[in-house]
Scaffold this active site. Structure first.
Site, PDB file in Angstrom:
ATOM      1  N   ARG A   1     -71.530 -18.012  44.306  1.00 21.81           N
ATOM      2  CA  ARG A   1     -71.165 -17.408  45.588  1.00 21.81           C
ATOM      3  C   ARG A   1     -71.033 -18.424  46.740  1.00 21.81           C
ATOM      4  O   ARG A   1     -70.082 -18.328  47.522  1.00 21.81           O
ATOM      5  CB  ARG A   1     -72.134 -16.280  45.957  1.00 21.81           C
ATOM      6  CG  ARG A   1     -72.183 -15.163  44.896  1.00 21.81           C
ATOM      7  CD  ARG A   1     -72.892 -13.906  45.383  1.00 21.81           C
ATOM      8  NE  ARG A   1     -72.127 -13.244  46.403  1.00 21.81           N
ATOM      9  CZ  ARG A   1     -72.352 -13.337  47.684  1.00 21.81           C
ATOM     10  NH1 ARG A   1     -73.379 -14.016  48.117  1.00 21.81           N
ATOM     11  NH2 ARG A   1     -71.570 -12.730  48.542  1.00 21.81           N
TER      12      ARG A   1
ATOM     13  N   TYR B   1     -73.883 -10.203  41.703  1.00 21.16           N
ATOM     14  CA  TYR B   1     -72.822 -11.199  41.589  1.00 21.16           C
ATOM     15  C   TYR B   1     -73.416 -12.603  41.396  1.00 21.16           C
ATOM     16  O   TYR B   1     -72.860 -13.585  41.890  1.00 21.16           O
ATOM     17  CB  TYR B   1     -71.867 -11.124  42.793  1.00 21.16           C
ATOM     18  CG  TYR B   1     -71.316  -9.721  42.979  1.00 21.16           C
ATOM     19  CD1 TYR B   1     -70.478  -9.162  42.029  1.00 21.16           C
ATOM     20  CD2 TYR B   1     -71.693  -8.926  44.071  1.00 21.16           C
ATOM     21  CE1 TYR B   1     -69.999  -7.864  42.165  1.00 21.16           C
ATOM     22  CE2 TYR B   1     -71.221  -7.621  44.210  1.00 21.16           C
ATOM     23  CZ  TYR B   1     -70.376  -7.100  43.251  1.00 21.16           C
ATOM     24  OH  TYR B   1     -69.909  -5.817  43.385  1.00 21.16           O
TER      25      TYR B   1
ATOM     26  N   GLY C   1     -69.609  -0.990  48.395  1.00 20.79           N
ATOM     27  CA  GLY C   1     -69.329  -1.925  49.469  1.00 20.79           C
ATOM     28  C   GLY C   1     -70.390  -2.122  50.534  1.00 20.79           C
ATOM     29  O   GLY C   1     -70.264  -3.036  51.357  1.00 20.79           O
TER      30      GLY C   1
ATOM     31  N   CYS D   1     -70.318 -31.661  38.618  1.00 22.04           N
ATOM     32  CA  CYS D   1     -69.472 -32.714  39.176  1.00 22.04           C
ATOM     33  C   CYS D   1     -68.371 -32.155  40.062  1.00 22.04           C
ATOM     34  O   CYS D   1     -67.180 -32.250  39.739  1.00 22.04           O
ATOM     35  CB  CYS D   1     -68.888 -33.536  38.037  1.00 22.04           C
ATOM     36  SG  CYS D   1     -70.193 -34.164  37.003  1.00 22.04           S
ATOM     37  N   GLU D   2     -68.755 -31.514  41.135  1.00 21.14           N
ATOM     38  CA  GLU D   2     -67.823 -30.989  42.135  1.00 21.14           C
ATOM     39  C   GLU D   2     -68.559 -30.994  43.464  1.00 21.14           C
ATOM     40  O   GLU D   2     -69.717 -30.566  43.524  1.00 21.14           O
ATOM     41  CB  GLU D   2     -67.469 -29.516  41.851  1.00 21.14           C
ATOM     42  CG  GLU D   2     -66.785 -29.288  40.560  1.00 21.14           C
ATOM     43  CD  GLU D   2     -65.544 -28.426  40.706  1.00 21.14           C
ATOM     44  OE1 GLU D   2     -65.056 -28.245  41.832  1.00 21.14           O
ATOM     45  OE2 GLU D   2     -65.081 -27.969  39.665  1.00 21.14           O
TER      46      GLU D   2
ATOM     47  N   TYR E   1     -67.340 -18.288  48.135  1.00 20.18           N
ATOM     48  CA  TYR E   1     -67.178 -17.508  49.379  1.00 20.18           C
ATOM     49  C   TYR E   1     -67.888 -18.136  50.572  1.00 20.18           C
ATOM     50  O   TYR E   1     -68.105 -17.454  51.578  1.00 20.18           O
ATOM     51  CB  TYR E   1     -67.772 -16.099  49.211  1.00 20.18           C
ATOM     52  CG  TYR E   1     -67.449 -15.375  47.931  1.00 20.18           C
ATOM     53  CD1 TYR E   1     -66.151 -14.978  47.632  1.00 20.18           C
ATOM     54  CD2 TYR E   1     -68.459 -15.035  47.030  1.00 20.18           C
ATOM     55  CE1 TYR E   1     -65.871 -14.289  46.461  1.00 20.18           C
ATOM     56  CE2 TYR E   1     -68.191 -14.346  45.866  1.00 20.18           C
ATOM     57  CZ  TYR E   1     -66.887 -13.983  45.591  1.00 20.18           C
ATOM     58  OH  TYR E   1     -66.622 -13.292  44.436  1.00 20.18           O
TER      59      TYR E   1
ATOM     60  N   GLU F   1     -69.967   4.356  44.428  1.00 11.72           N
ATOM     61  CA  GLU F   1     -70.016   3.260  43.450  1.00 11.72           C
ATOM     62  C   GLU F   1     -70.725   2.041  44.025  1.00 11.72           C
ATOM     63  O   GLU F   1     -70.148   0.954  44.103  1.00 11.72           O
ATOM     64  CB  GLU F   1     -68.588   2.857  43.057  1.00 11.72           C
ATOM     65  CG  GLU F   1     -67.734   3.958  42.489  1.00 11.72           C
ATOM     66  CD  GLU F   1     -66.264   3.549  42.332  1.00 11.72           C
ATOM     67  OE1 GLU F   1     -65.876   2.460  42.817  1.00 11.72           O
ATOM     68  OE2 GLU F   1     -65.509   4.318  41.729  1.00 11.72           O
ATOM     69  N   PRO F   2     -71.972   2.155  44.438  1.00 10.15           N
ATOM     70  CA  PRO F   2     -72.641   0.987  45.016  1.00 10.15           C
ATOM     71  C   PRO F   2     -73.057  -0.005  43.933  1.00 10.15           C
ATOM     72  O   PRO F   2     -73.500   0.386  42.853  1.00 10.15           O
ATOM     73  CB  PRO F   2     -73.881   1.593  45.682  1.00 10.15           C
ATOM     74  CG  PRO F   2     -74.186   2.810  44.867  1.00 10.15           C
ATOM     75  CD  PRO F   2     -72.851   3.337  44.371  1.00 10.15           C
ATOM     76  N   GLY F   3     -72.889  -1.269  44.221  1.00  9.05           N
ATOM     77  CA  GLY F   3     -73.334  -2.309  43.295  1.00  9.05           C
ATOM     78  C   GLY F   3     -74.347  -3.202  43.995  1.00  9.05           C
ATOM     79  O   GLY F   3     -75.549  -3.137  43.777  1.00  9.05           O
TER      80      GLY F   3
HETATM   81  N1  LLP Z   1     -66.139  -0.079  43.210  1.00 11.96           N
HETATM   82  C1  LLP Z   1     -65.067  -0.876  43.095  1.00 11.96           C
HETATM   83  C2  LLP Z   1     -63.770  -0.296  42.736  1.00 11.96           C
HETATM   84  C3  LLP Z   1     -65.192  -2.264  43.338  1.00 11.96           C
HETATM   85  O1  LLP Z   1     -64.136  -3.061  43.244  1.00 11.96           O
HETATM   86  C4  LLP Z   1     -66.462  -2.799  43.698  1.00 11.96           C
HETATM   87  C5  LLP Z   1     -66.642  -4.235  43.929  1.00 11.96           C
HETATM   88  C6  LLP Z   1     -67.560  -1.913  43.772  1.00 11.96           C
HETATM   89  C7  LLP Z   1     -67.358  -0.564  43.547  1.00 11.96           C
HETATM   90  C8  LLP Z   1     -68.937  -2.383  44.128  1.00 11.96           C
HETATM   91  O2  LLP Z   1     -68.977  -2.932  45.404  1.00 11.96           O
HETATM   92  P1  LLP Z   1     -70.366  -3.368  46.046  1.00 11.96           P
HETATM   93  O3  LLP Z   1     -71.169  -2.130  46.349  1.00 11.96           O
HETATM   94  O4  LLP Z   1     -71.066  -4.244  45.083  1.00 11.96           O
HETATM   95  O5  LLP Z   1     -69.980  -4.098  47.275  1.00 11.96           O
HETATM   96  N2  LLP Z   1     -68.159 -11.182  43.743  1.00 11.96           N
HETATM   97  C9  LLP Z   1     -68.151 -10.761  45.127  1.00 11.96           C
HETATM   98  C10 LLP Z   1     -68.082  -9.255  45.262  1.00 11.96           C
HETATM   99  C11 LLP Z   1     -66.904  -8.618  44.564  1.00 11.96           C
HETATM  100  C12 LLP Z   1     -66.865  -7.116  44.674  1.00 11.96           C
HETATM  101  C13 LLP Z   1     -65.789  -6.532  43.844  1.00 11.96           C
HETATM  102  N3  LLP Z   1     -65.702  -5.100  43.831  1.00 11.96           N
HETATM  103  C14 LLP Z   1     -69.366 -11.349  45.825  1.00 11.96           C
HETATM  104  O6  LLP Z   1     -70.142 -12.058  45.184  1.00 11.96           O
HETATM  105  O7  LLP Z   1     -69.561 -11.162  47.025  1.00 11.96           O
END
Ligand code: LLP
Length: 429
Positions: A312, A372, A239, A343-344, A316, A273-275
């Site tokens: 995105r 994402y 997050g 076409c949107e 969002y 769990e960083p993404g």
């Molecule tokens: N762990 C869990 C259980 C999650 O649901 C998520 C993201 C992460 C880790 C990774 O979170 P991060 O570090 O990436 O913030 N599509 C959206 C973001 C959706 C995130 C969903 N869950 C966007 O483009 O902003």
């Protein structure tokens, strides 16, 4: 410093001129910087080393095998939410013992597959899911390693569509139900109960919601430990936010200090769990201007990338900086909407953005598109999925080629009774 910067007036990814990639493979395309991904991972690894945390990269942010392989070589674990992501993590070289399986709706076959692979942990999000995991484990004569994901009912203060930790969200086990379910899980012989998990949302640019959520989690953990139940691991989710529009997200180091403060004294092992914060700023989407159209009230810059490539902004209202590949220092800026061909009306990357003058043929990059971006792409309007490139120093490789029209058409089938001989007009009567 960003991995994407101007050198001699041309936007580069590391030391590769992005225009050279465009010339080689056409546009649109995604480009990722391997060294930016490594640097982001190492920042986590260094900041959390004193806490001994396991960094499990969330594949949902970017699941390209080459990207995941960069992280696998760094020693990263993985957080996966589907059998597909689990297969990708394994294929990229992340060992099952470093993989956490999360997600609110795992199917029986996904749970069975995860147990067969011997993943480190399955994060369970409901009582019926707990029973399903136990049932499947029993049938396999295995013990399933599980953690309970709790919903701390904390508002992450981020965009409503990416907030996950309030009671209104579908995620996690209601906080007040957690102690009883934990007791029940601890007594189930098919389960090896590891601990608790939380994840409150994405793109957090403030640590306060984390402090609140981890505080609640620590209180719950203490209560469980006080009952004499085993609780060896806390999974704190992902997050942490990145820079899109001049935000100043907390540093990984300050995040680590907060984690130490909130849960450091519990003596539990930690998982993160960083993404987004690993790959987000390490990627750009490059497109080309097709037309500049002066409408009745606005100027539209129509590019060849669209909402199906990067959704995105449409989904969002997200901001992505737009960087012309050729720097135009001192050029007067002109206000325009940057739009795609779909076409949107929501196929709009930016409204009323002040950019150096753009003309047909110019290349531009959408910044902070490494997370994402490609993973959320679709073939809407029967547009081909775009290629992905990994840059590593002065070299680059095509790590996902552009889809072809043959591949696109080959996915569909026309049933026999609708098949027509293209030459036979009578069949169309
Ligand atoms: N762990 C869990 C259980 C999650 O649901 C998520 C993201 C992460 C880790 C990774 O979170 P991060 O570090 O990436 O913030 N599509 C959206 C973001 C959706 C995130 C969903 N869950 C966007 O483009 O902003």
């Amino acid at each position: 410093m960003s991995a994407f910067a101007y050198r001699h007036g041309a936007l580069h990814g590391e030391t590769v001129d992005l225009a050279a990639i465009a010339a080689a493979i056409g546009t649109p395309f995604y480009a990722y910087s391997a060294n930016a991904i490594r640097a982001a991972y190492r920042a986590y690894a260094a900041a959390f080393a004193p806490l001994g945390a396991e960094i499990c990269y969330a594949l949902k942010a970017n699941d390209n095998l080459a990207v995941v392989a960069v992280l696998a070589r760094e020693g990263s674990g993985a957080d996966v939410v589907s059998e597909g992501e689990l297969r990708r993590a394994l294929a990229a070289g992340i060992p099952a013992r470093r993989i956490v399986f999360s997600g609110v709706g795992k199917t029986e076959s996904e749970i069975a597959f995860a147990l067969d692979c011997a993943v480190a942990q399955i994060n369970v999000e409901s009582a019926p899911e707990l029973d399903a995991v136990a049932r499947i484990a029993r049938a396999k004569a295995k013990r399933a390693p599980v953690a309970l994901r709790v919903n701390p009912d904390i508002d992450a203060g981020t965009h409503a569509k990416i907030t996950t930790g309030t009671a209104e969200n579908k995620f996690g086990i209601a906080f007040e139900d957690a102690p009883a379910l934990y007791r029940r899980a601890a007594a189930m012989p098919e389960l090896a109960l590891k601990g608790l998990a939380v994840h409150i949302g994405s793109q957090l640019v403030d640590l306060a919601p984390y402090r609140a959520a981890f505080g609640r989690l620590a209180a719950l953990a203490r209560a469980i430990l006080a009952e004499g139940l085993a609780l060896e691991r806390l999974d704190l989710g992902g997050g942490l936010g990145i820079r899109y529009a001049g935000e100043t997200p907390p540093t990984v180091a300050s995040y680590a200090r907060l984690v130490a403060e909130c849960v450091g004294s519990l003596g539990c092992a930690l998982t993160l769990e960083p993404g987004r914060s690993i790959v987000g700023e390490a990627g750009v989407l490059v497109g080309r201007v097709l037309y500049v159209k002066d409408g009745a009230t606005r100027r539209f810059v129509i590019v060849d990338a669209a909402m199906n490539d990067l959704i995105r902004p449409a989904l969002y209202d997200a901001h992505h900086d737009i960087l012309p590949l050729r720097e135009a220092p001192g050029a007067a800026r002109a206000r325009a909407d940057i739009v795609g061909p779909v076409c949107e009306s929501s196929d709009t990357f930016a409204r009323a953005r002040d950019l150096p003058p753009l003309e047909a043929g110019d290349l531009l990059a959408f910044a902070s598109a490494g997370a994402y971006g490609a993973v959320m792409a679709s073939t809407y309007n029967s547009r081909l999925l775009v290629p992905e490139v990994l840059i590593d120093g002065d070299r680059f490789a095509l790590v996902r080629p552009r889809m072809t029209y043959a591949e696109m058409l080959a996915r569909d089938r026309i049933p026999d009774w609708l098949a027509v001989d293209p030459g036979d007009d009578s069949a169309r009567a």
